[in-house]
Design a protein around this motif. Structure first.
Motif, short mmCIF file in Angstrom:
data_model
loop_
_atom_site.label_atom_id
_atom_site.label_comp_id
_atom_site.label_asym_id
_atom_site.label_seq_id
_atom_site.Cartn_x
_atom_site.Cartn_y
_atom_site.Cartn_z
N PRO A 182 16.37 4.35 13.78
CA PRO A 182 15.75 5.22 12.77
C PRO A 182 14.28 5.43 13.07
O PRO A 182 13.60 4.55 13.61
CB PRO A 182 15.94 4.41 11.47
N LYS A 183 13.77 6.62 12.73
CA LYS A 183 12.37 6.95 12.96
C LYS A 183 11.75 7.43 11.66
O LYS A 183 12.33 8.27 10.95
CB LYS A 183 12.24 8.01 14.04
N ILE A 184 10.60 6.92 11.36
CA ILE A 184 9.88 7.28 10.14
C ILE A 184 8.49 7.75 10.53
O ILE A 184 7.74 7.04 11.21
CB ILE A 184 9.76 6.08 9.17
N GLU A 185 8.13 8.96 10.11
CA GLU A 185 6.80 9.49 10.37
C GLU A 185 6.21 10.00 9.07
O GLU A 185 6.86 10.73 8.32
CB GLU A 185 6.87 10.65 11.37
N GLN A 186 4.99 9.59 8.78
CA GLN A 186 4.30 10.16 7.64
C GLN A 186 3.21 11.09 8.14
O GLN A 186 2.66 10.89 9.22
CB GLN A 186 3.73 9.08 6.72
N GLN A 187 2.94 12.13 7.39
CA GLN A 187 1.99 13.13 7.85
C GLN A 187 1.25 13.75 6.68
O GLN A 187 1.70 13.71 5.53
CB GLN A 187 2.71 14.22 8.64
N THR A 188 0.10 14.31 7.00
CA THR A 188 -0.67 15.13 6.06
C THR A 188 -0.72 16.53 6.63
O THR A 188 -0.96 16.71 7.83
CB THR A 188 -2.10 14.60 5.90
N TYR A 189 -0.47 17.52 5.80
CA TYR A 189 -0.46 18.90 6.29
C TYR A 189 -1.04 19.83 5.24
O TYR A 189 -1.26 19.44 4.07
CB TYR A 189 0.96 19.33 6.69
N LEU A 190 -1.30 21.06 5.66
CA LEU A 190 -1.90 22.06 4.78
C LEU A 190 -0.87 23.12 4.42
O LEU A 190 -0.17 23.62 5.30
CB LEU A 190 -3.10 22.71 5.47
N GLU A 191 -0.79 23.46 3.15
CA GLU A 191 0.03 24.58 2.70
C GLU A 191 -0.87 25.66 2.14
O GLU A 191 -1.80 25.37 1.38
CB GLU A 191 1.02 24.13 1.64
N ILE A 192 -0.63 26.90 2.56
CA ILE A 192 -1.37 28.04 2.01
C ILE A 192 -0.37 28.88 1.23
O ILE A 192 0.64 29.33 1.78
CB ILE A 192 -2.01 28.89 3.13
N LEU A 193 -0.65 29.06 -0.05
CA LEU A 193 0.28 29.75 -0.95
C LEU A 193 -0.37 31.03 -1.47
O LEU A 193 -1.53 31.00 -1.90
CB LEU A 193 0.65 28.84 -2.12
N LYS A 194 0.36 32.14 -1.42
CA LYS A 194 -0.15 33.42 -1.86
C LYS A 194 0.57 33.88 -3.13
O LYS A 194 1.78 33.74 -3.25
CB LYS A 194 0.04 34.48 -0.77
#
Length: 441
Positions: A182-194
């Motif tokens: 099993p592989k677990i990755e945590q991430q921070t990302y940007l969402e741009i909503l219009k």
């Protein structure tokens, strides 16, 4: 945008979807996007005529062997021809690849959301979705490690920058693999909503602005690694009635040195947690005044890029940005307060002195020990190529590099103050940074 890709398929012009040509699309990261056609779009012309009449195409559509719709944008032709062969080889160098939808232009307003992956963002605002606990058993001397997390995304910050655009920092978990690995990755990302549909150009502008904001925050070149757009008309409806929206990926050439994050992440100017209470205000002002501060911001970002060598141009970039800040945001008040007539131009010596005086409460500026005569003479010498005897305080080599490092601190103070940080906050930010741009000279 960090991996090489290759698509085989058929390609055509939007104005003539009947005439399709086989070819291969290749993307080499940081280098090129190339479409190689076996033949030409003008099949009615002879080989040599078709080759000689090739022209730049704004848009080329394609359909790949794995059933992907492709749009290529701004395609410049080249190629070769063999008169004994019945077809030419036409190559196009393209600026953008759009994977997942056929568009007529970058201005087509089709998208309501974008998910942006920026590697530096995960270090600038580390995700906190994983919970890890370790227990030790004294009886059998065993160690139990427990990792827990919730599936789904978590909003870190949501900022409305204008009536149509919302910037959202999110974090989440990717859990995949099988029982054995099993592989677990945590991430921070940007969402741009219009609020209403926007074009690729609109999203590209928003992304570029955020890259520049993070470049200031991290004092290094920041570029996204993936842009996924979403169109409400591109979806798959599940049996339960739920709609699954397919992502549409945008790829373009990014030319920059791929820096090591591990060696840089502790050298940021500031991170998210250190400015969390000011983040919304700073980002809003960064976007709201993008035209007023555009040249200054661009010069600042150029001045903090890691380079293999230093030249007088780097000095000019910083000093011109400082002058631009003064003329745009300080000169009118200075003239008014000191009753200076409009026809008298403020000297560079005065500009530097006044900015040092303004930021005197900031330790890095108060202890700057700046030779203003050298700043002035070097500015005029390298700008106008004057006789060096006329500007005896002109510096070069290591001395000019050290001078540039000093005035860059003034520029950083100007930009931080412009986006809403007060003097105590700027002092705290600069004192807390261990980046060499702030600790040297």
């Amino acid at each position: 945008m960090r991996d090489k890709i290759e698509y085989k398929g058929y390609w055509w012009l939007p104005s003539n979807s009947v005439t399709t040509v086989a070819g291969i699309l290749t993307y080499i990261p940081h280098e090129r996007i190339t479409l190689e056609l076996i033949g030409s779009f003008d099949s009615e012309k002879k080989t040599l005529e078709a080759f000689l009449n090739k022209k730049t195409e704004n848009i080329i559509h394609g359909f790949t062997s794995d059933s992907k719709e492709i749009t290529l944008v701004d395609c410049d032709p080249s190629g070769n021809v063999n008169l004994s062969c019945s077809f030419p080889i036409i190559r196009y160098s393209c600026q953008f690849i759009i994977i997942g939808k056929h568009l007529q232009s970058l201005e087509q307003k089709s998208f309501y959301k974008a998910l942006i992956t920026i590697p530096e963002l995960m270090h600038w605002r580390p995700p906190e979705s994983l919970n890890t606990s370790i227990q030790f058993s004294k009886e059998n001397r065993k160690k139990l490690v427990t990792i827990s997390f919730e599936i789904g995304e978590k909003i870190v910050n949501s900022t409305q920058i204008n009536d149509n655009t919302q910037l959202i920092i999110k974090e989440g978990i990717n859990y995949y693999g099988d029982h054995f690995s099993p592989k677990i990755e945590q991430q921070t990302y940007l969402e741009i909503l219009k609020e209403s549909n926007a074009s690729i150009e609109d999203f590209y502008s928003d992304v570029s602005m955020y890259e520049q904001f993070l470049s200031l925050a991290t004092l290094q070149t920041v570029k996204c690694s993936q842009i996924l757009l979403y169109d409400k008309t591109v979806f798959q409806e599940l049996s339960c009635g739920e709609k699954y929206y397919h992502s549409i990926e945008i790829i373009y050439i990014q030319r920059f040195n791929n820096e090591s994050l591990e060696s840089k992440k502790h050298n940021f100017l500031f991170d998210y947690n250190s400015i969390a209470s000011q983040y919304t205000q700073a980002v809003r002002k960064w976007y709201a005044n993008k035209d007023n501060i555009a040249p200054i911001r661009t010069h600042l970002i150029d001045s903090i890029k890691n380079k293999d060598f230093f030249s007088s141009v780097d000095f000019l970039i910083v000093i011109q940005a400082i002058e631009g800040f003064w003329w745009r945001f300080r000169d009118d008040n200075y003239r008014k307060n000191n009753q200076i007539p409009a026809q008298k131009k403020t000297e560079l010596k005065t500009i530097i002195n006044e900015l040092i005086k303004e930021f005197d409460s900031i330790h890095k500026i108060k202890t700057l020990d700046l030779d203003i005569k050298s700043v002035v003479d070097s500015r005029h010498y390298y700008s106008h190529f004057m006789n060096k005897t006329e500007k005896p305080h002109t510096l070069d080599g290591v001395e000019l590099y050290n001078l540039t490092s000093k005035i860059r601190k003034i520029l950083i103070c100007c930009v931080l103050h412009f986006i809403g940080f007060d003097y105590p906050q700027i002092n705290q930010i600069l004192n807390g940074s261990h980046n060499s741009l702030l600790t040297s000279s």
